[in-house]
Enzyme design. Structure first.
Site, PDB file in Angstrom:
ATOM      1  N   GLU A  68     -12.578  -4.500  -4.253  1.00 11.72           N
ATOM      2  CA  GLU A  68     -13.021  -3.113  -4.031  1.00 11.72           C
ATOM      3  C   GLU A  68     -12.271  -2.120  -4.925  1.00 11.72           C
ATOM      4  O   GLU A  68     -12.755  -1.023  -5.185  1.00 11.72           O
ATOM      5  CB  GLU A  68     -12.820  -2.714  -2.566  1.00 11.72           C
ATOM      6  CG  GLU A  68     -13.803  -3.351  -1.592  1.00 11.72           C
ATOM      7  CD  GLU A  68     -13.454  -4.771  -1.181  1.00 11.72           C
ATOM      8  OE1 GLU A  68     -12.298  -5.201  -1.416  1.00 11.72           O
ATOM      9  OE2 GLU A  68     -14.329  -5.462  -0.637  1.00 11.72           O
ATOM     10  N   ASN A  69     -11.084  -2.502  -5.385  1.00 14.26           N
ATOM     11  CA  ASN A  69     -10.290  -1.589  -6.210  1.00 14.26           C
ATOM     12  C   ASN A  69     -10.924  -1.302  -7.579  1.00 14.26           C
ATOM     13  O   ASN A  69     -10.550  -0.335  -8.248  1.00 14.26           O
ATOM     14  CB  ASN A  69      -8.852  -2.107  -6.403  1.00 14.26           C
ATOM     15  CG  ASN A  69      -7.987  -2.009  -5.162  1.00 14.26           C
ATOM     16  OD1 ASN A  69      -7.118  -2.844  -4.917  1.00 14.26           O
ATOM     17  ND2 ASN A  69      -8.197  -0.985  -4.347  1.00 14.26           N
ATOM     18  N   ARG A  82      -4.946  -1.477   8.903  1.00 11.57           N
ATOM     19  CA  ARG A  82      -6.171  -2.242   8.665  1.00 11.57           C
ATOM     20  C   ARG A  82      -5.885  -3.381   7.698  1.00 11.57           C
ATOM     21  O   ARG A  82      -4.824  -3.453   7.080  1.00 11.57           O
ATOM     22  CB  ARG A  82      -7.298  -1.342   8.159  1.00 11.57           C
ATOM     23  CG  ARG A  82      -6.986  -0.594   6.882  1.00 11.57           C
ATOM     24  CD  ARG A  82      -8.200   0.190   6.358  1.00 11.57           C
ATOM     25  NE  ARG A  82      -7.802   1.104   5.305  1.00 11.57           N
ATOM     26  CZ  ARG A  82      -7.527   2.396   5.473  1.00 11.57           C
ATOM     27  NH1 ARG A  82      -7.620   2.936   6.663  1.00 11.57           N
ATOM     28  NH2 ARG A  82      -7.140   3.153   4.464  1.00 11.57           N
ATOM     29  N   ARG A 131     -12.111   2.303  -8.293  1.00 13.99           N
ATOM     30  CA  ARG A 131     -11.199   3.426  -8.579  1.00 13.99           C
ATOM     31  C   ARG A 131     -11.466   3.989  -9.982  1.00 13.99           C
ATOM     32  O   ARG A 131     -12.118   3.337 -10.799  1.00 13.99           O
ATOM     33  CB  ARG A 131      -9.748   2.932  -8.482  1.00 13.99           C
ATOM     34  CG  ARG A 131      -9.393   2.576  -7.054  1.00 13.99           C
ATOM     35  CD  ARG A 131      -7.912   2.340  -6.901  1.00 13.99           C
ATOM     36  NE  ARG A 131      -7.603   2.075  -5.503  1.00 13.99           N
ATOM     37  CZ  ARG A 131      -6.399   2.081  -4.995  1.00 13.99           C
ATOM     38  NH1 ARG A 131      -5.360   2.330  -5.767  1.00 13.99           N
ATOM     39  NH2 ARG A 131      -6.212   1.847  -3.710  1.00 13.99           N
ATOM     40  N   ASP A 151       0.827  -1.212   0.000  1.00 12.43           N
ATOM     41  CA  ASP A 151       0.000   0.000   0.000  1.00 12.43           C
ATOM     42  C   ASP A 151       0.863   1.264   0.000  1.00 12.43           C
ATOM     43  O   ASP A 151       1.980   1.268   0.505  1.00 12.43           O
ATOM     44  CB  ASP A 151      -0.916  -0.013   1.237  1.00 12.43           C
ATOM     45  CG  ASP A 151      -2.092   0.932   1.096  1.00 12.43           C
ATOM     46  OD1 ASP A 151      -2.366   1.384  -0.033  1.00 12.43           O
ATOM     47  OD2 ASP A 151      -2.734   1.239   2.120  1.00 12.43           O
ATOM     48  N   GLY A 152       0.325   2.319  -0.593  1.00  4.31           N
ATOM     49  CA  GLY A 152       0.975   3.630  -0.552  1.00  4.31           C
ATOM     50  C   GLY A 152       1.536   4.101  -1.878  1.00  4.31           C
ATOM     51  O   GLY A 152       2.228   5.119  -1.932  1.00  4.31           O
ATOM     52  N   ASN A 153       1.208   3.420  -2.952  1.00  4.77           N
ATOM     53  CA  ASN A 153       1.716   3.821  -4.279  1.00  4.77           C
ATOM     54  C   ASN A 153       1.239   5.220  -4.670  1.00  4.77           C
ATOM     55  O   ASN A 153       2.002   6.026  -5.204  1.00  4.77           O
ATOM     56  CB  ASN A 153       1.237   2.845  -5.357  1.00  4.77           C
ATOM     57  CG  ASN A 153       1.820   1.461  -5.189  1.00  4.77           C
ATOM     58  OD1 ASN A 153       2.671   1.246  -4.326  1.00  4.77           O
ATOM     59  ND2 ASN A 153       1.364   0.519  -5.999  1.00  4.77           N
ATOM     60  N   ARG A 165      -1.061   8.947  -9.892  1.00  6.36           N
ATOM     61  CA  ARG A 165      -1.025   7.720  -9.085  1.00  6.36           C
ATOM     62  C   ARG A 165      -0.355   6.555  -9.824  1.00  6.36           C
ATOM     63  O   ARG A 165       0.334   5.738  -9.230  1.00  6.36           O
ATOM     64  CB  ARG A 165      -2.447   7.336  -8.679  1.00  6.36           C
ATOM     65  CG  ARG A 165      -3.145   8.372  -7.808  1.00  6.36           C
ATOM     66  CD  ARG A 165      -4.568   7.947  -7.510  1.00  6.36           C
ATOM     67  NE  ARG A 165      -4.596   6.603  -6.956  1.00  6.36           N
ATOM     68  CZ  ARG A 165      -4.368   6.329  -5.677  1.00  6.36           C
ATOM     69  NH1 ARG A 165      -4.127   7.279  -4.821  1.00  6.36           N
ATOM     70  NH2 ARG A 165      -4.387   5.081  -5.255  1.00  6.36           N
ATOM     71  N   ARG A 198       0.198   7.715  -2.730  1.00  4.12           N
ATOM     72  CA  ARG A 198       0.807   8.762  -1.905  1.00  4.12           C
ATOM     73  C   ARG A 198       2.275   8.973  -2.270  1.00  4.12           C
ATOM     74  O   ARG A 198       2.794  10.074  -2.235  1.00  4.12           O
ATOM     75  CB  ARG A 198       0.655   8.411  -0.417  1.00  4.12           C
ATOM     76  CG  ARG A 198      -0.709   8.758   0.132  1.00  4.12           C
ATOM     77  CD  ARG A 198      -0.992   8.049   1.433  1.00  4.12           C
ATOM     78  NE  ARG A 198      -1.348   6.658   1.195  1.00  4.12           N
ATOM     79  CZ  ARG A 198      -1.418   5.746   2.150  1.00  4.12           C
ATOM     80  NH1 ARG A 198      -1.125   6.062   3.401  1.00  4.12           N
ATOM     81  NH2 ARG A 198      -1.775   4.499   1.861  1.00  4.12           N
ATOM     82  N   SER A 207      -7.679  -5.572  -5.086  1.00  2.00           N
ATOM     83  CA  SER A 207      -8.819  -6.086  -4.317  1.00  2.00           C
ATOM     84  C   SER A 207     -10.096  -5.955  -5.150  1.00  2.00           C
ATOM     85  O   SER A 207     -10.144  -5.160  -6.101  1.00  2.00           O
ATOM     86  CB  SER A 207      -8.979  -5.296  -3.015  1.00  2.00           C
ATOM     87  OG  SER A 207      -9.505  -4.005  -3.274  1.00  2.00           O
TER      88      SER A 207
HETATM   89  C1  IPE Z   1      -5.570  -2.717  -0.126  1.00  2.00           C
HETATM   90  O1  IPE Z   1      -5.176  -1.408  -0.374  1.00  2.00           O
HETATM   91  C2  IPE Z   1      -5.605  -3.495  -1.395  1.00  2.00           C
HETATM   92  C3  IPE Z   1      -4.304  -3.738  -2.026  1.00  2.00           C
HETATM   93  C4  IPE Z   1      -3.145  -3.477  -1.507  1.00  2.00           C
HETATM   94  C5  IPE Z   1      -4.366  -4.358  -3.324  1.00  2.00           C
HETATM   95  P1  IPE Z   1      -6.245  -0.238  -0.544  1.00  2.00           P
HETATM   96  O2  IPE Z   1      -5.470   1.006  -0.712  1.00  2.00           O
HETATM   97  O3  IPE Z   1      -7.196  -0.587  -1.609  1.00  2.00           O
HETATM   98  O4  IPE Z   1      -6.984  -0.292   0.861  1.00  2.00           O
HETATM   99  P2  IPE Z   1      -7.894   0.793   1.590  1.00  2.00           P
HETATM  100  O5  IPE Z   1      -8.935   1.207   0.626  1.00  2.00           O
HETATM  101  O6  IPE Z   1      -7.009   1.919   1.975  1.00  2.00           O
HETATM  102  O7  IPE Z   1      -8.428   0.071   2.795  1.00  2.00           O
HETATM  103  C1  IPE Z   2      -1.498   0.194  -3.325  1.00  2.00           C
HETATM  104  O1  IPE Z   2      -1.299   1.572  -3.355  1.00  2.00           O
HETATM  105  C2  IPE Z   2      -1.764  -0.407  -4.681  1.00  2.00           C
HETATM  106  C3  IPE Z   2      -3.130  -0.871  -4.894  1.00  2.00           C
HETATM  107  C4  IPE Z   2      -4.101  -0.863  -4.025  1.00  2.00           C
HETATM  108  C5  IPE Z   2      -3.433  -1.392  -6.214  1.00  2.00           C
HETATM  109  P1  IPE Z   2      -2.513   2.575  -3.431  1.00  2.00           P
HETATM  110  O2  IPE Z   2      -2.851   2.787  -4.855  1.00  2.00           O
HETATM  111  O3  IPE Z   2      -3.616   2.123  -2.569  1.00  2.00           O
HETATM  112  O4  IPE Z   2      -1.852   3.902  -2.835  1.00  2.00           O
HETATM  113  P2  IPE Z   2      -2.465   4.886  -1.768  1.00  2.00           P
HETATM  114  O5  IPE Z   2      -2.907   4.059  -0.611  1.00  2.00           O
HETATM  115  O6  IPE Z   2      -3.601   5.597  -2.427  1.00  2.00           O
HETATM  116  O7  IPE Z   2      -1.336   5.798  -1.415  1.00  2.00           O
HETATM  117 MG    MG Z   3      -4.061   2.358  -0.628  1.00  2.00          MG
END
Ligand code: IPE
Ligand code: IPE
Ligand code: MG
Length: 248
Positions: free
Chosen positions: A68-69, A195, A72, A21-23, A34, A25, A66
Protein backbone atom coordinates in the site's frame (compact mmCIF):
# COMPACT_ATOMS: atom_id res chain seq x y z
CA UNK A 1 16.73 -2.83 38.64
CA UNK A 2 17.42 -1.72 35.08
CA UNK A 3 15.05 -2.89 32.42
CA UNK A 4 17.46 -5.26 30.67
CA UNK A 5 18.13 -7.29 33.80
CA UNK A 6 14.38 -7.83 34.23
CA UNK A 7 14.38 -9.99 31.09
CA UNK A 8 14.19 -13.73 31.70
CA UNK A 9 16.64 -15.08 29.13
CA UNK A 10 15.07 -18.52 29.37
CA UNK A 11 11.71 -17.22 28.23
CA UNK A 12 12.66 -15.11 25.24
CA UNK A 13 10.34 -15.00 22.27
CA UNK A 14 12.00 -16.84 19.41
CA UNK A 15 10.59 -14.45 16.84
CA UNK A 16 9.75 -10.75 17.22
CA UNK A 17 7.98 -8.79 14.49
CA UNK A 18 7.98 -5.00 14.32
CA UNK A 19 5.77 -2.52 12.50
CA UNK A 20 8.10 0.47 12.32
CA UNK A 21 5.74 3.42 12.28
CA UNK A 22 5.84 7.16 12.97
CA UNK A 23 8.76 8.40 10.87
CA UNK A 24 6.68 11.09 9.19
CA UNK A 25 5.25 12.41 12.46
CA UNK A 26 8.73 12.38 14.02
CA UNK A 27 10.04 14.60 11.20
CA UNK A 28 7.05 16.92 11.49
CA UNK A 29 7.94 17.67 15.13
CA UNK A 30 11.09 19.32 13.83
CA UNK A 31 9.38 21.01 10.91
CA UNK A 32 11.21 18.71 8.49
CA UNK A 33 10.07 16.69 5.48
CA UNK A 34 8.95 13.07 5.98
CA UNK A 35 12.12 11.70 4.39
CA UNK A 36 14.13 13.17 7.28
CA UNK A 37 12.13 10.85 9.53
CA UNK A 38 12.88 7.80 7.39
CA UNK A 39 16.60 8.60 7.45
CA UNK A 40 16.52 8.84 11.22
CA UNK A 41 14.63 5.57 11.42
CA UNK A 42 17.71 3.69 10.24
CA UNK A 43 19.39 4.11 13.63
CA UNK A 44 16.39 2.49 15.29
CA UNK A 45 16.66 -0.47 12.90
CA UNK A 46 20.33 -0.85 13.79
CA UNK A 47 19.70 -0.60 17.55
CA UNK A 48 16.81 -3.05 17.48
CA UNK A 49 18.74 -5.57 15.38
CA UNK A 50 21.76 -5.30 17.66
CA UNK A 51 19.72 -5.60 20.86
CA UNK A 52 17.79 -8.60 19.56
CA UNK A 53 20.95 -10.40 18.43
CA UNK A 54 22.72 -9.69 21.74
CA UNK A 55 19.81 -11.12 23.71
CA UNK A 56 19.63 -14.27 21.61
CA UNK A 57 16.42 -13.65 19.67
CA UNK A 58 16.48 -15.98 16.67
CA UNK A 59 14.20 -14.14 14.22
CA UNK A 60 13.43 -10.46 13.87
CA UNK A 61 10.99 -9.36 11.16
CA UNK A 62 10.68 -5.68 10.32
CA UNK A 63 7.94 -4.14 8.19
CA UNK A 64 9.78 -1.65 6.00
CA UNK A 65 7.47 -1.09 3.01
CA UNK A 66 3.94 -2.29 2.41
CA UNK A 67 2.33 -2.86 -0.99
CA UNK A 68 0.00 0.00 0.00
CA UNK A 69 2.96 2.34 0.53
CA UNK A 70 3.33 2.67 -3.28
CA UNK A 71 0.39 5.05 -2.98
CA UNK A 72 2.55 7.66 -1.23
CA UNK A 73 4.00 10.67 -3.07
CA UNK A 74 6.52 9.64 -5.69
CA UNK A 75 9.42 11.53 -4.07
CA UNK A 76 8.83 9.74 -0.78
CA UNK A 77 8.71 6.31 -2.41
CA UNK A 78 11.89 7.04 -4.38
CA UNK A 79 13.67 8.29 -1.28
CA UNK A 80 12.65 5.17 0.65
CA UNK A 81 14.01 2.90 -2.09
CA UNK A 82 17.27 4.85 -2.28
CA UNK A 83 17.56 4.70 1.51
CA UNK A 84 17.03 0.98 1.40
CA UNK A 85 19.82 0.38 -1.11
CA UNK A 86 22.22 2.66 0.78
CA UNK A 87 21.41 1.10 4.14
CA UNK A 88 21.92 -2.47 2.97
CA UNK A 89 25.23 -1.48 1.41
CA UNK A 90 26.38 0.31 4.58
CA UNK A 91 25.23 -2.33 7.03
CA UNK A 92 26.37 -5.48 5.26
CA UNK A 93 29.70 -5.60 7.10
CA UNK A 94 28.00 -5.19 10.46
CA UNK A 95 25.61 -8.00 9.56
CA UNK A 96 28.59 -10.22 8.71
CA UNK A 97 30.48 -9.30 11.91
CA UNK A 98 27.42 -10.03 14.03
CA UNK A 99 26.62 -13.22 12.10
CA UNK A 100 23.17 -11.95 11.15
CA UNK A 101 21.50 -13.61 8.20
CA UNK A 102 19.38 -11.32 6.04
CA UNK A 103 16.17 -12.51 4.45
CA UNK A 104 13.25 -10.70 2.86
CA UNK A 105 9.55 -11.36 2.39
CA UNK A 106 7.24 -9.63 -0.07
CA UNK A 107 6.86 -9.07 -3.77
CA UNK A 108 10.61 -8.53 -4.18
CA UNK A 109 10.76 -8.92 -7.94
CA UNK A 110 8.61 -5.81 -8.31
CA UNK A 111 10.99 -3.64 -6.32
CA UNK A 112 13.15 -1.28 -8.39
CA UNK A 113 15.89 -3.36 -10.09
CA UNK A 114 18.65 -1.71 -8.06
CA UNK A 115 16.96 -2.56 -4.75
CA UNK A 116 16.30 -6.11 -5.83
CA UNK A 117 19.93 -6.59 -6.82
CA UNK A 118 21.36 -5.09 -3.62
CA UNK A 119 18.96 -7.10 -1.53
CA UNK A 120 19.53 -10.46 -3.20
CA UNK A 121 23.29 -9.97 -3.04
CA UNK A 122 23.12 -9.25 0.69
CA UNK A 123 20.85 -12.26 1.25
CA UNK A 124 23.32 -14.46 -0.62
CA UNK A 125 26.33 -13.04 1.21
CA UNK A 126 24.83 -13.53 4.68
CA UNK A 127 23.12 -16.85 4.06
CA UNK A 128 25.45 -18.90 6.27
CA UNK A 129 25.24 -16.56 9.29
CA UNK A 130 23.52 -18.33 12.14
CA UNK A 131 23.22 -16.04 15.14
CA UNK A 132 19.98 -14.36 14.14
CA UNK A 133 17.82 -14.01 11.03
CA UNK A 134 16.72 -10.49 10.15
CA UNK A 135 13.73 -10.57 7.82
CA UNK A 136 12.80 -7.39 5.98
CA UNK A 137 9.19 -7.17 4.83
CA UNK A 138 9.49 -5.22 1.59
CA UNK A 139 6.71 -4.58 -0.86
CA UNK A 140 4.89 -6.90 1.49
CA UNK A 141 1.28 -7.32 2.44
CA UNK A 142 -0.29 -10.31 4.14
CA UNK A 143 -3.18 -10.49 1.69
CA UNK A 144 -0.78 -10.46 -1.26
CA UNK A 145 1.10 -13.30 0.41
CA UNK A 146 -2.06 -15.32 1.04
CA UNK A 147 -3.21 -14.82 -2.56
CA UNK A 148 0.18 -16.08 -3.78
CA UNK A 149 -0.01 -19.13 -1.53
CA UNK A 150 -3.54 -19.96 -2.70
CA UNK A 151 -2.44 -19.65 -6.34
CA UNK A 152 0.48 -21.99 -5.72
CA UNK A 153 -1.58 -24.60 -3.86
CA UNK A 154 -4.46 -24.58 -6.33
CA UNK A 155 -2.00 -24.90 -9.23
CA UNK A 156 -0.43 -27.90 -7.51
CA UNK A 157 -3.86 -29.42 -6.89
CA UNK A 158 -4.88 -28.95 -10.50
CA UNK A 159 -1.66 -30.60 -11.65
CA UNK A 160 -2.39 -33.58 -9.41
CA UNK A 161 0.58 -32.83 -7.15
CA UNK A 162 -1.55 -31.96 -4.15
CA UNK A 163 -4.51 -33.85 -2.73
CA UNK A 164 -6.97 -31.22 -1.38
CA UNK A 165 -7.84 -33.61 1.46
CA UNK A 166 -4.30 -33.21 2.82
CA UNK A 167 -4.48 -29.42 3.12
CA UNK A 168 -3.90 -28.43 6.73
CA UNK A 169 -2.62 -25.53 8.75
CA UNK A 170 1.04 -26.60 8.46
CA UNK A 171 0.78 -26.86 4.68
CA UNK A 172 -0.61 -23.34 4.44
CA UNK A 173 2.09 -22.00 6.79
CA UNK A 174 4.72 -23.53 4.56
CA UNK A 175 3.23 -22.07 1.40
CA UNK A 176 3.56 -18.52 2.78
CA UNK A 177 6.71 -16.46 2.26
CA UNK A 178 7.57 -17.12 5.91
CA UNK A 179 7.55 -20.90 5.32
CA UNK A 180 10.03 -22.56 7.69
CA UNK A 181 10.14 -19.54 10.03
CA UNK A 182 8.33 -19.93 13.38
CA UNK A 183 5.36 -17.61 13.97
CA UNK A 184 6.19 -14.43 15.89
CA UNK A 185 5.23 -14.61 19.56
CA UNK A 186 5.53 -10.85 19.97
CA UNK A 187 4.43 -8.10 17.58
CA UNK A 188 5.49 -4.54 18.33
CA UNK A 189 4.01 -1.46 16.67
CA UNK A 190 5.37 2.00 17.36
CA UNK A 191 3.71 5.43 17.05
CA UNK A 192 0.50 4.73 18.94
CA UNK A 193 -1.49 3.26 16.05
CA UNK A 194 -3.33 0.12 17.15
CA UNK A 195 -3.72 -1.70 13.86
CA UNK A 196 -2.03 -4.41 11.85
CA UNK A 197 -1.93 -2.70 8.42
CA UNK A 198 -1.86 -5.93 6.41
CA UNK A 199 1.15 -7.44 8.20
CA UNK A 200 1.56 -11.20 8.81
CA UNK A 201 -2.16 -11.87 9.24
CA UNK A 202 -1.85 -15.64 9.31
CA UNK A 203 1.32 -15.78 11.38
CA UNK A 204 0.16 -13.54 14.25
CA UNK A 205 -2.86 -15.69 15.12
CA UNK A 206 -1.52 -16.07 18.68
CA UNK A 207 1.09 -13.33 18.88
CA UNK A 208 1.07 -10.95 21.83
CA UNK A 209 0.49 -7.44 20.51
CA UNK A 210 2.46 -4.58 22.00
CA UNK A 211 1.67 -1.00 21.05
CA UNK A 212 3.88 1.87 22.13
CA UNK A 213 3.52 5.62 21.66
CA UNK A 214 7.24 5.92 20.88
CA UNK A 215 7.80 7.07 17.30
CA UNK A 216 10.05 4.74 15.32
CA UNK A 217 13.11 7.05 15.01
CA UNK A 218 13.14 7.32 18.85
CA UNK A 219 13.06 3.53 19.37
CA UNK A 220 16.17 2.28 21.17
CA UNK A 221 17.40 -0.93 22.82
CA UNK A 222 15.59 -0.06 26.07
CA UNK A 223 12.29 0.13 24.21
CA UNK A 224 12.81 -3.39 22.92
CA UNK A 225 13.70 -4.59 26.43
CA UNK A 226 10.53 -2.96 27.75
CA UNK A 227 8.42 -4.75 25.15
CA UNK A 228 10.01 -8.10 26.03
CA UNK A 229 9.50 -7.60 29.78
CA UNK A 230 5.87 -6.72 29.11
CA UNK A 231 5.52 -9.84 26.92
CA UNK A 232 7.01 -12.02 29.64
CA UNK A 233 4.51 -10.72 32.15
CA UNK A 234 1.56 -11.96 30.11
CA UNK A 235 -0.25 -15.26 30.41
CA UNK A 236 -0.47 -16.97 27.03
CA UNK A 237 -3.47 -19.25 27.32
CA UNK A 238 -4.00 -20.49 23.75
CA UNK A 239 -7.69 -21.03 24.42
CA UNK A 240 -7.22 -22.81 27.73
CA UNK A 241 -8.16 -21.55 31.19
CA UNK A 242 -5.67 -19.97 33.53
CA UNK A 243 -6.23 -22.79 36.05
CA UNK A 244 -5.32 -25.40 33.47
CA UNK A 245 -2.01 -23.65 32.82
CA UNK A 246 -1.11 -23.65 36.49
CA UNK A 247 -1.96 -27.31 37.05
CA UNK A 248 1.33 -28.66 35.79
C1 IPE B 1 2.60 0.21 8.01
O1 IPE B 1 2.70 1.58 8.25
C2 IPE B 1 3.61 -0.21 7.00
C3 IPE B 1 5.01 -0.13 7.44
C4 IPE B 1 5.42 0.12 8.64
C5 IPE B 1 5.98 -0.39 6.40
P1 IPE B 1 1.74 2.62 7.51
O2 IPE B 1 2.07 3.94 8.07
O3 IPE B 1 1.86 2.45 6.06
O4 IPE B 1 0.31 2.12 7.98
P2 IPE B 1 -1.09 2.86 7.98
O5 IPE B 1 -1.31 3.39 6.62
O6 IPE B 1 -1.02 3.94 9.00
O7 IPE B 1 -2.07 1.80 8.38
C1 IPE C 1 6.81 4.30 8.90
O1 IPE C 1 6.61 5.65 9.17
C2 IPE C 1 7.67 4.05 7.69
C3 IPE C 1 6.97 3.51 6.54
C4 IPE C 1 5.71 3.17 6.48
C5 IPE C 1 7.76 3.32 5.34
P1 IPE C 1 5.54 6.50 8.38
O2 IPE C 1 6.18 7.03 7.16
O3 IPE C 1 4.31 5.71 8.17
O4 IPE C 1 5.26 7.69 9.41
P2 IPE C 1 3.87 8.28 9.84
O5 IPE C 1 3.02 7.14 10.26
O6 IPE C 1 3.31 9.01 8.66
O7 IPE C 1 4.20 9.19 10.98
MG1 MG D 1 2.66 5.38 9.26
Amino acid sequence: MDIKSQIDLNKLPEHIAVIMDGNGRWAKQFGKVRIFGHKNGVKAVRETTEAAAELGIKYLTMYAFSTENWGRPKEEVNALMTLLVGTIRKEINTLMENKVRLQAIGDLKNLPAKCYKELTEAIEKTKNNDRMTLILALNYSARWEIVEAVKKLTTDAKAGKLDPATVDSALISNALSTGGIPDPELLIRTSGEARISNFLLWQIAYAELYFTETLWPDFRKEHLYEAIVNFQGRERRFGKTSDQLHQN
